[in-house]
Write a protein that holds these residues in place. Structure first.
Motif, mmCIF file in Angstrom:
data_model
loop_
_atom_site.group_PDB
_atom_site.id
_atom_site.type_symbol
_atom_site.label_atom_id
_atom_site.label_comp_id
_atom_site.label_asym_id
_atom_site.label_seq_id
_atom_site.Cartn_x
_atom_site.Cartn_y
_atom_site.Cartn_z
ATOM 1 N N GLU A 80 -4.255 10.300 -2.075
ATOM 2 C CA GLU A 80 -5.123 9.131 -2.251
ATOM 3 C C GLU A 80 -4.317 7.890 -1.909
ATOM 4 O O GLU A 80 -3.130 7.809 -2.249
ATOM 5 C CB GLU A 80 -5.527 8.974 -3.719
ATOM 6 N N VAL A 81 -4.986 6.928 -1.286
ATOM 7 C CA VAL A 81 -4.329 5.648 -0.998
ATOM 8 C C VAL A 81 -4.164 4.884 -2.317
ATOM 9 O O VAL A 81 -5.077 4.861 -3.146
ATOM 10 C CB VAL A 81 -5.171 4.841 0.020
ATOM 11 N N GLU A 110 -8.287 -1.895 3.001
ATOM 12 C CA GLU A 110 -8.181 -1.000 1.846
ATOM 13 C C GLU A 110 -7.547 -1.724 0.666
ATOM 14 O O GLU A 110 -7.954 -1.559 -0.483
ATOM 15 C CB GLU A 110 -7.332 0.230 2.201
ATOM 16 N N THR A 140 -0.747 5.677 2.812
ATOM 17 C CA THR A 140 -1.726 5.368 3.862
ATOM 18 C C THR A 140 -1.500 6.256 5.085
ATOM 19 O O THR A 140 -2.226 6.138 6.064
ATOM 20 C CB THR A 140 -1.673 3.880 4.266
ATOM 21 N N SER A 141 -0.459 7.098 5.072
ATOM 22 C CA SER A 141 -0.257 8.026 6.193
ATOM 23 C C SER A 141 -0.209 9.461 5.687
ATOM 24 O O SER A 141 0.182 9.713 4.544
ATOM 25 C CB SER A 141 1.047 7.684 6.946
ATOM 26 N N TRP A 146 -2.023 1.331 -4.381
ATOM 27 C CA TRP A 146 -1.436 0.002 -4.122
ATOM 28 C C TRP A 146 -0.577 -0.407 -5.310
ATOM 29 O O TRP A 146 -0.764 0.052 -6.436
ATOM 30 C CB TRP A 146 -2.536 -1.039 -3.853
ATOM 31 N N ALA A 160 -5.239 -0.992 6.574
ATOM 32 C CA ALA A 160 -4.586 -0.987 5.258
ATOM 33 C C ALA A 160 -4.917 -2.278 4.514
ATOM 34 O O ALA A 160 -5.040 -2.283 3.284
ATOM 35 C CB ALA A 160 -3.075 -0.832 5.412
ATOM 36 N N LEU A 211 -3.462 4.855 8.496
ATOM 37 C CA LEU A 211 -4.932 4.794 8.462
ATOM 38 C C LEU A 211 -5.552 4.602 9.852
ATOM 39 O O LEU A 211 -6.598 3.964 9.991
ATOM 40 C CB LEU A 211 -5.398 3.666 7.528
ATOM 41 N N MET A 271 0.849 -1.184 0.000
ATOM 42 C CA MET A 271 0.000 0.000 0.000
ATOM 43 C C MET A 271 0.887 1.237 0.000
ATOM 44 O O MET A 271 2.012 1.205 0.511
ATOM 45 C CB MET A 271 -0.893 0.025 1.243
ATOM 46 N N THR A 286 3.716 2.377 -7.975
ATOM 47 C CA THR A 286 3.820 3.082 -6.688
ATOM 48 C C THR A 286 5.258 3.162 -6.174
ATOM 49 O O THR A 286 5.507 2.996 -4.981
ATOM 50 C CB THR A 286 2.873 2.463 -5.630
ATOM 51 N N GLY A 291 2.175 0.269 4.250
ATOM 52 C CA GLY A 291 2.444 1.683 3.926
ATOM 53 C C GLY A 291 3.295 2.314 5.008
ATOM 54 O O GLY A 291 3.239 1.915 6.176
#
Ligand code: OOG
Ligand code: MG
Length: 257
Positions: free
Chosen positions: A75-76, A206, A63-64, A78, A203, A197, A60, A157, A227
């Motif tokens: 935006e989160v 998600e 996520t922070s 992956w 996570a 999160l 991920m 990513t 993440g």
């Protein structure tokens, strides 16, 4: 209407990674939206699988809040992990294999029976066999480590390498464990798993939800990176990196000088 050239964009990003040479951002110019960007990511990872790499997990990103603020994307996201990206705990990497590598402290899960998409977090203890401190080495293929949301998704990513520390059984609480990133024994970043999160277990939900949208199901035995809990730090030649998560221990990585 002719859409973006998914295969051509994936090839450019693949060559940038292979040659450790940055390229300009391409999403705006090619009209890449989020869905098309995940299609590029799939093609980019397939390029690795076609040369014999194996999928070993999912990661991920963003996520922070610390990570979102660092890269200016909120935006989160992956991405996929392959066996070639995995560096043994305490192992070494050559900074010259990357463009502008950064390291960040993470929490890794070892997946067991996976909940169906939408199953509540209560199923987490069944879905996760073990947990470990981890380090992710990210390396954006874009110049100046600068990108838009579709750019970074297309670039898998920024995934480049990762280290997983010793696995332990999942402790009772994972939602507020101290996280430390040290470079050469000095504290470089301090945080808490709460930054991920609110609880790194989220996570996983998600990841199941977001990857599920693209038809990707997580598998038993995969590593799942939840993440980074803090901003990432540039990795310099000769550096010794250690990520510690309270109750879980440490993972470490050396950069050759
Ligand atoms: C994107 C990847 C983010 C994380 O842990 O938040 C990520 C980047 O920062 O280049 O891996
Ligand atoms: Mg990361």
């Amino acid at each position: 209407m002719i859409g973006p050239d998914i295969a051509g964009i994936a090839e450019k990003l693949g060559v940038a990674a292979d040659d450790a040479t940055a390229i300009p951002q391409l999403a705006a110019e090619t009209g890449l939206d989020v869905d098309a960007a995940y299609a590029v990511q799939t093609a980019l990872v397939k390029r690795r699988l076609d040369r014999g790499e194996r999928l070993v997990g999912l990661k991920m990103g963003l996520t922070s809040k610390a990570k979102m603020a660092q890269v200016g994307v909120d935006e989160v996201i992956w991405g996929r992990l392959t066996d070639v990206m995995r560096v043994p705990d305490g192992g070494a990497v050559d900074v010259g294999d990357f463009i502008h590598p950064r390291v960040e402290p993470e929490v890794a899960f070892l997946l067991d029976r996976l909940p169906d998409p939408g199953e509540p977090v209560g199923s987490f203890t069944r879905a996760v066999r073990a947990v470990a401190p981890a380090i992710e080495l990210i390396d954006s293929r874009y110049a100046n480590f600068t990108f838009s949301l579709p750019d970074v998704i297309a670039d898998n990513t920024s995934a480049a390498a990762f280290v997983v520390g010793p696995w332990s059984p999942v402790p009772d609480g994972l939602d507020n464990l101290g996280v430390l990133l040290e470079i050469d024994g000095r504290v470089a970043q301090v945080g808490s798993t709460a930054a991920i999160l609110g609880d790194p277990r989220r996570a996983l939900d998600e990841g199941l939800r977001l990857a599920g949208r693209h038809g990707v199901r997580l598998r038993k035995g995969w590593v799942f990176l939840a993440g980074a809990a803090t901003a990432a730090v540039p990795l310099r030649p000769g550096a010794h990196v250690r990520a510690t998560v309270e109750k879980l221990g440490s993972a470490s990585l050396k950069a050759l000088s």
